[in-house]
Design an enzyme around this catalytic site. Structure first.
Site, PDB file in Angstrom:
ATOM      1  N   TYR A   1       0.813  -1.218   0.000  1.00 21.45           N
ATOM      2  CA  TYR A   1       0.000   0.000   0.000  1.00 21.45           C
ATOM      3  C   TYR A   1       0.845   1.266   0.000  1.00 21.45           C
ATOM      4  CZ  TYR A   1      -4.605  -2.103   0.895  1.00 21.45           C
ATOM      5  OH  TYR A   1      -5.793  -2.780   0.799  1.00 21.45           O
TER       6      TYR A   1
ATOM      7  N   LYS B   1       4.607 -15.026   1.825  1.00 22.92           N
ATOM      8  CA  LYS B   1       4.821 -15.716   0.546  1.00 22.92           C
ATOM      9  C   LYS B   1       6.335 -15.865   0.405  1.00 22.92           C
ATOM     10  CE  LYS B   1       3.394 -17.450  -3.368  1.00 22.92           C
ATOM     11  NZ  LYS B   1       2.554 -18.671  -3.495  1.00 22.92           N
TER      12      LYS B   1
ATOM     13  N   ASP C   1      -1.254 -18.396   0.041  1.00 22.20           N
ATOM     14  CA  ASP C   1      -2.223 -19.109  -0.802  1.00 22.20           C
ATOM     15  C   ASP C   1      -2.857 -20.281  -0.056  1.00 22.20           C
ATOM     16  OD1 ASP C   1       0.301 -20.261  -0.884  1.00 22.20           O
ATOM     17  OD2 ASP C   1       0.300 -20.662  -3.037  1.00 22.20           O
TER      18      ASP C   1
ATOM     19  N   ASP D   1      -5.680  -7.470   3.951  1.00 24.79           N
ATOM     20  CA  ASP D   1      -6.888  -6.878   3.366  1.00 24.79           C
ATOM     21  C   ASP D   1      -7.722  -7.972   2.718  1.00 24.79           C
ATOM     22  OD1 ASP D   1      -8.631  -4.810   2.390  1.00 24.79           O
ATOM     23  OD2 ASP D   1      -7.723  -5.126   0.419  1.00 24.79           O
TER      24      ASP D   1
ATOM     25  N   ASP E   1     -11.488 -10.019   4.314  1.00 20.86           N
ATOM     26  CA  ASP E   1     -12.788 -10.084   3.617  1.00 20.86           C
ATOM     27  C   ASP E   1     -13.188 -11.547   3.434  1.00 20.86           C
ATOM     28  OD1 ASP E   1     -13.008  -7.306   3.358  1.00 20.86           O
ATOM     29  OD2 ASP E   1     -13.715  -7.450   1.277  1.00 20.86           O
TER      30      ASP E   1
HETATM   31  C1  IPM Z   1     -10.180  -2.009   4.327  1.00 19.15           C
HETATM   32  C2  IPM Z   1     -10.521  -1.329   3.013  1.00 19.15           C
HETATM   33  C3  IPM Z   1      -9.461  -0.282   2.717  1.00 19.15           C
HETATM   34  C4  IPM Z   1      -8.137  -1.012   2.587  1.00 19.15           C
HETATM   35  C5  IPM Z   1      -9.740   0.593   1.482  1.00 19.15           C
HETATM   36  C6  IPM Z   1     -11.070   1.296   1.572  1.00 19.15           C
HETATM   37  C7  IPM Z   1      -8.627   1.582   1.235  1.00 19.15           C
HETATM   38  O1  IPM Z   1     -10.640  -2.277   2.003  1.00 19.15           O
HETATM   39  O2  IPM Z   1     -10.122  -1.292   5.340  1.00 19.15           O
HETATM   40  O3  IPM Z   1      -9.988  -3.211   4.327  1.00 19.15           O
HETATM   41  O4  IPM Z   1      -7.825  -1.553   1.511  1.00 19.15           O
HETATM   42  O5  IPM Z   1      -7.392  -1.040   3.570  1.00 19.15           O
HETATM   43 MG    MG Z   2     -10.501  -4.254   2.693  1.00 16.75          MG
END
Ligand code: IPM
Ligand code: MG
Length: 367
Positions: free
Chosen positions: A141, A194, A226, A250, A254
């Site tokens: 990032y 990785k 992975d 990140d 999710d």
């Molecule tokens: C998260 C989000 C953020 C990230 C975005 C909105 C920049 O996806 O907090 O996970 O990638 O960190």
């Molecule tokens: Mg995110």
């Protein structure tokens, strides 16, 4: 105690869920006799519209002065053009970096009453209780160089570069925090990398091993990202604390939301060296349902509980709020994402009155 809490509602459903988080915090303040002062500021797309920048200086300064920050979500299709010069997400990244919040904690538990919402078989969900510690101010990032250019003499070939970069210092501090958090839990840290391909991951692994030596009561295992992605779906209960690079974290968090049944349930805490922290649900601004009053407030309310715990040191209050959320879910209260029909405010009311069963508080609660 007296505390100043900055609210950054942001975009989309952000204002709706932050209002719910504020009600939860106000209810806690009344029940436990604290004084919380709230200040609202702009961040994200709404800040771009008002000031031309996603994180106005005034917002960052207010956050630095506060005890804690509660954020809703930033972003939306309005600001999404690929040619946009400023993006709402830049505001969030600048805030994390500007406040030195290098660790993002994302606890994932499966509420037994919600197990049926997950597409996974119940036996894959039993006993899931894991804590992600995602590195937040380094890695892909933020690495330099980061650029786009037309390659000289190529006849128009365009090249884009992002850089995955870590120092030993950055790795050690986040891994150390993961171990500190693992101690009172099951004492098991899984470092995800990785290392079979990336040099930054090989450094990550070496530093993780060095830090582990400081915590003889805990264990460290390494796993490649992975196969870790697969293990999350097949044997998530075998994880305790997971520590990993920014982008890996990140993506994996999710993915892990699938275990909990809805992205709307999961909270997060972003921490640095001091007590100041930034708390936000892990879901986004959900423009498709913004303004309808149907967003799930649980992710934000549980983020408020983390705020009480980590920035204000109010463990009893944090636990009370988490129990109130658990109670509302156990009793079958559901927002739309959970297959129910409760509005954001109705769900919030269910949670708040479990915190304040005594009459005067319940009656004075206006939503
Ligand atoms: C998260 C989000 C953020 C990230 C975005 C909105 C920049 O996806 O907090 O996970 O990638 O960190
Ligand atoms: Mg995110």
């Amino acid at each position: 105690m007296n505390a100043t809490i900055v609210l950054l509602p942001g975009d989309g459903i952000g204002p709706e869920v932050v209002a719910a988080g504020r009600v939860a915090l106000e209810t806690i303040a009344r029940r436990f006799a604290h004084t919380f002062t709230f200040e609202e500021h702009l961040a994200g797309g709404c800040a771009i519209d008002a000031t031309g920048t996603a994180l106005p200086d005034e917002t960052l300064a207010a956050c630095k002065r506060a005890h804690a920050v509660l954020l809703g979500a930033v972003g939306g299709p309005r600001w999404d053009s690929p040619t946009a010069k400023v993006r709402p997400e830049q505001g969030l990244l600048a805030l994390r970096r500007g406040l030195g919040l290098y660790a993002n904690l994302r606890p994932v538990r499966v509420h037994p009453a919600l197990a049926e919402l997950s597409p996974l078989k119940p036996e894959r969900l039993a006993g899931v209780d894991l804590l992600f510690v995602r590195e937040l101010t380094g890695g892909l990032y933020f690495g330099q160089p980061r650029l786009r250019e037309t390659v000289a003499g190529s006849g128009g070939v365009v090249r884009a570069v992002d850089t995955l970069e870590y120092t030993d210092v950055e790795i050690r501090r986040v891994v150390r925090l993961a171990f500190r958090l693992a101690g009172p839990r099951r004492g098991k840290v899984t470092s995800i990398d990785k290392a079979n391909v990336l040099e930054s991951s090989r450094l990550w692994r070496e530093e993780a091993i060095a830090v582990a030596a400081e915590f003889p009561a805990c264990t460290l295992e390494h796993q490649l990202v992975d196969s870790a992605a697969m293990r999350l779906m097949t044997a998530a209960a075998s994880f305790d604390v997971i520590v990993t690079e920014n982008l890996f974290g990140d993506i994996l968090t999710d993915e892990a939301a699938v275990l909990a049944g809805s992205l709307g349930l999961l909270p997060s805490a972003s921490l640095g060296e001091g007590p100041l922290g930034l708390y936000e649900p892990i879901h986004g601004s959900a423009p498709d349902i913004a303004g309808q009053g149907i967003a799930n407030p649980v992710g934000t309310i549980l983020s408020a509980a983390l705020l009480l715990r980590y920035s204000l040191g109010l463990e009893r209050e944090a636990t009370a709020l988490e129990r109130a959320v658990d109670g509302a879910l156990t009793d079958g209260h559901r927002t739309h994402d959970l297959g129910g029909s409760l509005s954001t405010t109705a769900m919030t009311r269910e949670i708040a009155h479990r915190l304040a069963p005594s009459e005067p508080v319940r009656r004075s609660l206006t939503l």
